[in-house]
Design a protein around this motif. Structure first.
Motif, PDB file in Angstrom:
ATOM      1  N   MET A 184       0.848  -1.166   0.000  1.00 23.91           N
ATOM      2  CA  MET A 184       0.000   0.000   0.000  1.00 23.91           C
ATOM      3  C   MET A 184       0.895   1.230   0.000  1.00 23.91           C
ATOM      4  O   MET A 184       1.888   1.282   0.701  1.00 23.91           O
ATOM      5  CB  MET A 184      -0.886  -0.004   1.241  1.00 23.91           C
ATOM      6  N   ASN A 185       0.530   2.195  -0.779  1.00 24.33           N
ATOM      7  CA  ASN A 185       1.281   3.429  -0.878  1.00 24.33           C
ATOM      8  C   ASN A 185       0.432   4.580  -0.354  1.00 24.33           C
ATOM      9  O   ASN A 185      -0.766   4.642  -0.620  1.00 24.33           O
ATOM     10  CB  ASN A 185       1.680   3.711  -2.327  1.00 24.33           C
ATOM     11  N   PHE A 186       1.080   5.483   0.377  1.00 27.10           N
ATOM     12  CA  PHE A 186       0.391   6.637   0.936  1.00 27.10           C
ATOM     13  C   PHE A 186       1.210   7.884   0.674  1.00 27.10           C
ATOM     14  O   PHE A 186       2.415   7.820   0.415  1.00 27.10           O
ATOM     15  CB  PHE A 186       0.202   6.492   2.460  1.00 27.10           C
ATOM     16  N   ARG A 187       0.539   9.023   0.799  1.00 26.89           N
ATOM     17  CA  ARG A 187       1.165  10.338   0.744  1.00 26.89           C
ATOM     18  C   ARG A 187       0.688  11.106   1.956  1.00 26.89           C
ATOM     19  O   ARG A 187      -0.469  10.984   2.359  1.00 26.89           O
ATOM     20  CB  ARG A 187       0.696  11.034  -0.525  1.00 26.89           C
TER      21      ARG A 187
ATOM     22  N   VAL B 130       4.984   7.179   1.306  1.00 29.28           N
ATOM     23  CA  VAL B 130       5.134   6.034   2.196  1.00 29.28           C
ATOM     24  C   VAL B 130       4.773   4.771   1.432  1.00 29.28           C
ATOM     25  O   VAL B 130       3.756   4.722   0.743  1.00 29.28           O
ATOM     26  CB  VAL B 130       4.202   6.164   3.426  1.00 29.28           C
ATOM     27  N   LYS B 131       5.626   3.735   1.557  1.00 36.96           N
ATOM     28  CA  LYS B 131       5.336   2.427   0.970  1.00 36.96           C
ATOM     29  C   LYS B 131       5.339   1.403   2.088  1.00 36.96           C
ATOM     30  O   LYS B 131       6.285   1.339   2.874  1.00 36.96           O
ATOM     31  CB  LYS B 131       6.393   2.043  -0.062  1.00 36.96           C
ATOM     32  N   LEU B 132       4.279   0.608   2.143  1.00 39.08           N
ATOM     33  CA  LEU B 132       4.187  -0.468   3.130  1.00 39.08           C
ATOM     34  C   LEU B 132       4.416  -1.785   2.409  1.00 39.08           C
ATOM     35  O   LEU B 132       3.721  -2.100   1.442  1.00 39.08           O
ATOM     36  CB  LEU B 132       2.815  -0.468   3.802  1.00 39.08           C
TER      37      LEU B 132
ATOM     38  N   LYS C 181       7.504  -3.964   6.504  1.00 40.13           N
ATOM     39  CA  LYS C 181       8.505  -2.916   6.305  1.00 40.13           C
ATOM     40  C   LYS C 181       7.799  -1.678   5.797  1.00 40.13           C
ATOM     41  O   LYS C 181       6.965  -1.748   4.900  1.00 40.13           O
ATOM     42  CB  LYS C 181       9.546  -3.400   5.302  1.00 40.13           C
ATOM     43  N   VAL C 182       8.140  -0.527   6.370  1.00 35.13           N
ATOM     44  CA  VAL C 182       7.589   0.754   5.958  1.00 35.13           C
ATOM     45  C   VAL C 182       8.752   1.607   5.456  1.00 35.13           C
ATOM     46  O   VAL C 182       9.721   1.820   6.179  1.00 35.13           O
ATOM     47  CB  VAL C 182       6.866   1.472   7.127  1.00 35.13           C
ATOM     48  N   GLU C 183       8.645   2.060   4.200  1.00 32.76           N
ATOM     49  CA  GLU C 183       9.669   2.943   3.623  1.00 32.76           C
ATOM     50  C   GLU C 183       9.057   4.322   3.432  1.00 32.76           C
ATOM     51  O   GLU C 183       8.008   4.460   2.800  1.00 32.76           O
ATOM     52  CB  GLU C 183      10.151   2.422   2.276  1.00 32.76           C
TER      53      GLU C 183
ATOM     54  N   THR D 140      13.788   3.527   6.436  1.00 28.52           N
ATOM     55  CA  THR D 140      13.138   2.219   6.475  1.00 28.52           C
ATOM     56  C   THR D 140      12.881   1.826   7.920  1.00 28.52           C
ATOM     57  O   THR D 140      13.766   1.925   8.769  1.00 28.52           O
ATOM     58  CB  THR D 140      14.033   1.158   5.802  1.00 28.52           C
ATOM     59  N   TYR D 141      11.660   1.368   8.175  1.00 27.68           N
ATOM     60  CA  TYR D 141      11.260   0.933   9.509  1.00 27.68           C
ATOM     61  C   TYR D 141      10.705  -0.476   9.411  1.00 27.68           C
ATOM     62  O   TYR D 141       9.869  -0.769   8.553  1.00 27.68           O
ATOM     63  CB  TYR D 141      10.199   1.871  10.091  1.00 27.68           C
TER      64      TYR D 141
END
Length: 131
Positions: A1-4, A15-17, A30-32, A42-43
């Motif tokens: 899923m991608n967010f802004r 944000v990319k999950l 992983k969250v980028e 990266t988290y």
């Protein structure tokens, strides 16, 4: 899923999950987060909670990672700390653009049956008629 999302100082971050497994329910996750300057942070999240406690949802993980990003943990790789206050701003989901549909298939011409084989209209075999 991608967010802004919009940062408090007016810039936009992406944000990319990355979640493994079917429908993103498996671990690890992983969250980028890519900042306006192009630096990617990266988290990672590994649930270590055992028992009947519900796992954090994907959106709540994203909000916690954004909270860590805005707190100053940029340009690094680290664990998601679920004690950090989550981001309370608006998240806009970014959906990828669908590719154009494929061109329609062209079917080959129908092959006509040979005249010497098969059945005649009166129900007798053509092989019997020839004999």
């Amino acid at each position: 899923m991608n967010f802004r999302f919009h940062t408090p100082y007016g810039s936009v971050c992406l944000v990319k999950l990355w979640a493994t497994g079917r429908y993103g329910f498996s671990l690890p996750k992983k969250v980028e987060i890519t900042g306006p300057d192009g630096v990617t942070s990266t988290y990672l999240y590994h649930s270590r909670k055992v028992g009947l406690v519900a796992e954090l949802s994907n959106r709540s993980l994203v909000r916690i990672a954004i909270g860590q990003f805005l707190a100053g943990a940029t340009g690094a790789t680290g664990e998601i700390d679920d004690t950090v206050a989550p981001f309370d701003g608006a998240l806009t989901q970014v959906r990828p653009v669908a590719p154009p549909p494929p061109p329609p298939r062209v079917r080959p011409a129908r092959i006509r049956p040979r005249a010497g084989l098969g059945w005649s209209p009166d129900g007798t075999s053509r092989a019997e008629e020839a004999a």
